[in-house]
Every structure is written in structure tokens, then in C-alpha cells.
Motif scaffolding. Sequence first.
Motif, PDB file in Angstrom:
ATOM      1  N   GLY A  16       3.756  -9.561  -5.187  1.00  0.00           N
ATOM      2  CA  GLY A  16       5.176  -9.271  -5.151  1.00  0.00           C
ATOM      3  C   GLY A  16       5.482  -7.831  -4.790  1.00  0.00           C
ATOM      4  N   ASN A  17       6.775  -7.529  -4.768  1.00  0.00           N
ATOM      5  CA  ASN A  17       7.247  -6.210  -4.350  1.00  0.00           C
ATOM      6  C   ASN A  17       8.186  -5.626  -5.404  1.00  0.00           C
ATOM      7  OD1 ASN A  17       5.999  -6.881  -1.877  1.00  0.00           O
ATOM      8  ND2 ASN A  17       7.912  -7.720  -1.073  1.00  0.00           N
ATOM      9  N   ARG A  19      10.742  -1.798  -5.816  1.00  0.00           N
ATOM     10  CA  ARG A  19      11.137  -0.507  -5.297  1.00  0.00           C
ATOM     11  C   ARG A  19      11.569   0.377  -6.452  1.00  0.00           C
ATOM     12  NH1 ARG A  19      15.777   1.647  -1.070  1.00  0.00           N
ATOM     13  NH2 ARG A  19      17.177   1.235  -2.847  1.00  0.00           N
ATOM     14  N   ARG A  67       0.269  -0.361   1.681  1.00  0.00           N
ATOM     15  CA  ARG A  67       1.055  -1.224   0.779  1.00  0.00           C
ATOM     16  C   ARG A  67       2.287  -0.519   0.237  1.00  0.00           C
ATOM     17  NH1 ARG A  67      -1.025  -2.811  -3.911  1.00  0.00           N
ATOM     18  NH2 ARG A  67      -2.366  -0.960  -4.156  1.00  0.00           N
ATOM     19  N   PHE A  68       2.169   0.775  -0.015  1.00  0.00           N
ATOM     20  CA  PHE A  68       3.279   1.549  -0.574  1.00  0.00           C
ATOM     21  C   PHE A  68       3.873   2.445   0.506  1.00  0.00           C
ATOM     22  CE2 PHE A  68       1.828   1.795  -5.330  1.00  0.00           C
ATOM     23  CZ  PHE A  68       1.669   0.409  -5.321  1.00  0.00           C
ATOM     24  N   THR A  69       5.178   2.659   0.418  1.00  0.00           N
ATOM     25  CA  THR A  69       5.878   3.553   1.339  1.00  0.00           C
ATOM     26  C   THR A  69       6.878   4.385   0.551  1.00  0.00           C
ATOM     27  OG1 THR A  69       5.718   1.921   3.122  1.00  0.00           O
ATOM     28  CG2 THR A  69       7.287   3.722   3.407  1.00  0.00           C
ATOM     29  N   GLN A  82       8.618   2.236  -2.250  1.00  0.00           N
ATOM     30  CA  GLN A  82       8.571   0.810  -1.967  1.00  0.00           C
ATOM     31  C   GLN A  82       7.138   0.339  -2.144  1.00  0.00           C
ATOM     32  OE1 GLN A  82      11.123  -1.425  -1.127  1.00  0.00           O
ATOM     33  NE2 GLN A  82       9.493  -2.953  -1.398  1.00  0.00           N
ATOM     34  N   MET A  83       6.942  -0.600  -3.042  1.00  0.00           N
ATOM     35  CA  MET A  83       5.600  -1.092  -3.352  1.00  0.00           C
ATOM     36  C   MET A  83       5.515  -2.557  -2.963  1.00  0.00           C
ATOM     37  SD  MET A  83       5.002   0.751  -7.045  1.00  0.00           S
ATOM     38  CE  MET A  83       6.241  -0.249  -7.868  1.00  0.00           C
ATOM     39  N   ASN A  84       4.680  -2.844  -1.994  1.00  0.00           N
ATOM     40  CA  ASN A  84       4.495  -4.213  -1.508  1.00  0.00           C
ATOM     41  C   ASN A  84       3.088  -4.696  -1.841  1.00  0.00           C
ATOM     42  OD1 ASN A  84       7.089  -4.070  -0.410  1.00  0.00           O
ATOM     43  ND2 ASN A  84       6.316  -3.440   1.596  1.00  0.00           N
ATOM     44  N   SER A  85       2.920  -5.996  -1.811  1.00  0.00           N
ATOM     45  CA  SER A  85       1.610  -6.614  -2.063  1.00  0.00           C
ATOM     46  C   SER A  85       0.977  -6.057  -3.334  1.00  0.00           C
ATOM     47  CB  SER A  85       0.684  -6.380  -0.865  1.00  0.00           C
ATOM     48  OG  SER A  85       1.237  -6.892   0.319  1.00  0.00           O
ATOM     49  N   LEU A  86       1.739  -6.047  -4.383  1.00  0.00           N
ATOM     50  CA  LEU A  86       1.260  -5.458  -5.630  1.00  0.00           C
ATOM     51  C   LEU A  86       0.085  -6.227  -6.203  1.00  0.00           C
ATOM     52  CD1 LEU A  86       4.712  -4.521  -7.105  1.00  0.00           C
ATOM     53  CD2 LEU A  86       2.802  -2.939  -6.835  1.00  0.00           C
ATOM     54  N   ASP A  90      -2.361  -2.184  -9.991  1.00  0.00           N
ATOM     55  CA  ASP A  90      -1.240  -1.256  -9.843  1.00  0.00           C
ATOM     56  C   ASP A  90      -0.447  -1.118 -11.132  1.00  0.00           C
ATOM     57  OD1 ASP A  90      -0.764  -2.728  -6.618  1.00  0.00           O
ATOM     58  OD2 ASP A  90      -1.656  -0.762  -7.044  1.00  0.00           O
TER      59      ASP A  90
END
Length: 119
Positions: A16-17, A19, A67-69, A82-86, A90
Amino acid sequence: QVQLVESGGGLVQAGGNLRLSCVASTRAFSSYVMAWFRQAPGKEREFVVDITWSGGSTRYADSVKGRFTTSRDNAKNTVYLQMNSLEPEDTAIYYCAARPVHTTTYDIWGQGTQVTVSS
């Protein structure tokens, strides 16, 4: 004294993601380099990412690259993560930090926001 307030943490399933946001109480926000750190249970606080005053340059820990931006909006005194593909790894308390552009030490910290990733 500058204050930082994080928000956006929570519980999410693996993959999941989320922010995170961090708002700074200063009119000189663009004079600060901003960063995110995290601390997992039983571990030391570790660097995640930083972003220069203009947002033109960023550095990421190897564990979050791709994964993070991070980004910042100087008009809103806010930095984002922004954290994606957690992943469960993490899971940690995430802290926002700031330092004036001419210094090397982060000495302004937020209270942290909990991120929990379930498997």
C-alpha cells in the motif's frame, strides 16, 4: 523557534501507499534543508531522505529508493513524503527534521508519526 508537525501516518497493508506531510512554523521555510528520518522498534533512528531548500536536489537511503518520493511546497511551508509499495520493514515512527542551509546538523525535529505496515 521553528516547530515541525507531521501528519499522515497510519496502518496500511504491505504494497500500500501513504503520504506524510510536515508543516513548519516559520516564514523562512525556504532557508531550511528538510529531511525525513525513521526509527523502528529496537533500532536506531535512520536517515530516509533529504531535500534542498529549492527542492532541486534530493538524496534517498538505498532501502527506499524507487519507492519513496519527497517534495516540498515552500509557499505552504510543507514537505511531503510519498511512500509507495510499503513493506513491513518500513514500519517505524517517521520524523521530519530541518536544518538551516549553511549548517550540517539537524537540530529541529517534529514529534513523529507512526507508520505501520502489516504483512
